[in-house]
Design a protein around this motif. Structure first.
Motif, mmCIF file in Angstrom:
data_model
loop_
_atom_site.group_PDB
_atom_site.id
_atom_site.type_symbol
_atom_site.label_atom_id
_atom_site.label_comp_id
_atom_site.label_asym_id
_atom_site.label_seq_id
_atom_site.Cartn_x
_atom_site.Cartn_y
_atom_site.Cartn_z
ATOM 1 N N LYS A 9 4.253 42.948 -20.903
ATOM 2 C CA LYS A 9 3.665 41.612 -20.767
ATOM 3 C C LYS A 9 4.157 40.685 -21.872
ATOM 4 N N GLN A 22 6.663 32.015 -12.853
ATOM 5 C CA GLN A 22 6.132 32.768 -11.709
ATOM 6 C C GLN A 22 6.157 31.887 -10.476
ATOM 7 N N GLU A 46 4.538 44.995 -9.300
ATOM 8 C CA GLU A 46 3.361 44.222 -9.723
ATOM 9 C C GLU A 46 2.678 44.853 -10.930
ATOM 10 N N SER A 50 2.642 42.979 -14.440
ATOM 11 C CA SER A 50 1.253 42.503 -14.598
ATOM 12 C C SER A 50 1.011 41.203 -13.856
ATOM 13 N N THR A 51 1.548 41.101 -12.654
ATOM 14 C CA THR A 51 1.340 39.912 -11.830
ATOM 15 C C THR A 51 1.617 40.256 -10.361
ATOM 16 N N LYS A 52 0.988 39.450 -9.499
ATOM 17 C CA LYS A 52 1.220 39.610 -8.063
ATOM 18 C C LYS A 52 2.115 38.513 -7.501
ATOM 19 N N ASN A 53 2.521 37.600 -8.352
ATOM 20 C CA ASN A 53 3.424 36.516 -7.932
ATOM 21 C C ASN A 53 4.879 36.989 -8.047
#
Length: 302
Positions: A9, A22, A46, A50-53
């Motif tokens: 991150k 993002q 993901e 550490s993201t879903k975008n």
């Protein structure tokens, strides 16, 4: 949150300082898809970033490489599964035609990531590949995050030295810009300087205009500023003092002088007891004799 997740991150935050935003654009090669047919690849990405975008992408040349591995009478089911998964990803047009301009995966990826061959990742792709030679070549392209899969774990490589140097240079430039910042001129000062220049060019004609302008300003009545006094407290909200409350009460009417004089002149009446029987007769005679004596004395005095 594990140690590795925090590290990744922080690393992506450093890449964001170099222009990454993002949703991240993940550019995959065919070997990654072949090695992860039994894994949920998007979920692993993901979790790592550490993201879903995310936007997983694949070039046309990489899909052709998958089809080439499936050529022949004996078809491999893993290759078929890899082709089906690759079709779900967004297609990145590289512009390479199979007949006229055939390109290998290595050449295709280099042309997409660094189209002008200036060593710059223009469109900010995150490259995911199992090819060691391709990753080694892309480390010199600034800035390029590199990912690969090892034992069903997605690994994000640390920032390359060339990208780290560029980031430090930009941070130092921002810091110096904040310290040594040129103070902008005020509009009024610029107007005055332009006015002085125009007066010099006119050869003295500007001075007459200035005098006329100053005389016009003096003729105008100046607005008086409103004088504000000290702020006083609200009289209705202030508690009254006891002395003022006592002074506000109406004084009693003093007793008149005639009443005092009358009380002083009035003699107190003595109460006499009545005598009963002989005592009363003797007393009456005595009183009568006394009265006669007082009458004789008064006559002699007259």
């Amino acid at each position: 949150m594990g140690k590795r997740t925090k590290q990744y991150k922080r690393l992506m935050r450093s890449f964001e300082q170099l222009g990454f935003r993002q949703p991240y654009q993940l550019l995959l090669t065919s070997d990654v898809i072949l090695d992860t047919t039994k894994l949920d690849l998007v979920y692993l990405f993901e979790k790592t970033l550490s993201t879903k975008n995310l936007k997983p992408m694949i070039t046309q040349c990489c899909i052709r490489a998958l089809y080439a591995k499936n050529a022949g009478p004996n078809r491999d089911p893993t290759v078929v599964a890899a082709i089906e998964r690759a079709k779900t990803f967004e297609r990145r047009r590289c512009g390479h035609l199979m007949d006229e301009d055939p390109q290998t995966e290595y050449e295709c990826m280099m042309s997409v990531v660094d189209p002008k061959k200036k060593g710059e990742n223009k469109f900010r792709y995150v490259v995911v590949t199992q090819d060691d030679n391709l990753r080694a070549r892309l480390r010199s392209v600034v800035p390029t995050p590199l990912m690969y899969v090892k034992r069903s774990v997605v690994i994000l490589e640390p920032m390359a030295s060339s990208s780290a140097q560029v980031r430090e240079r930009e941070e130092r430039a921002k810091f110096l810009e904040g310290i040594v910042r040129r103070t902008p001129k005020r509009k009024r000062e610029e107007d005055e300087s332009d006015h002085d220049k125009s007066g010099k060019e006119d050869g003295g004609g500007g001075s007459d205009r200035e005098d006329a302008g100053q005389a016009g300003e003096e003729d105008k009545p100046k607005k008086k500023k409103k004088a504000y006094g000290k702020k006083q407290p609200n009289p209705l909200a202030v508690k009254k003092n006891k002395t003022t409350a006592a002074a506000d009460q109406k004084p009693r009417r003093p007793a008149g002088p005639t009443a005092e004089a009358s009380t002083e002149t009035k003699a107190k009446r003595k109460r006499r007891k009545k005598a009963s029987g002989a005592e009363s007769g003797e007393g009456g005679a005595a009183e009568q004799a006394g009265g006669e004596e007082t009458a004789a004395v008064d006559a002699a005095e007259d």
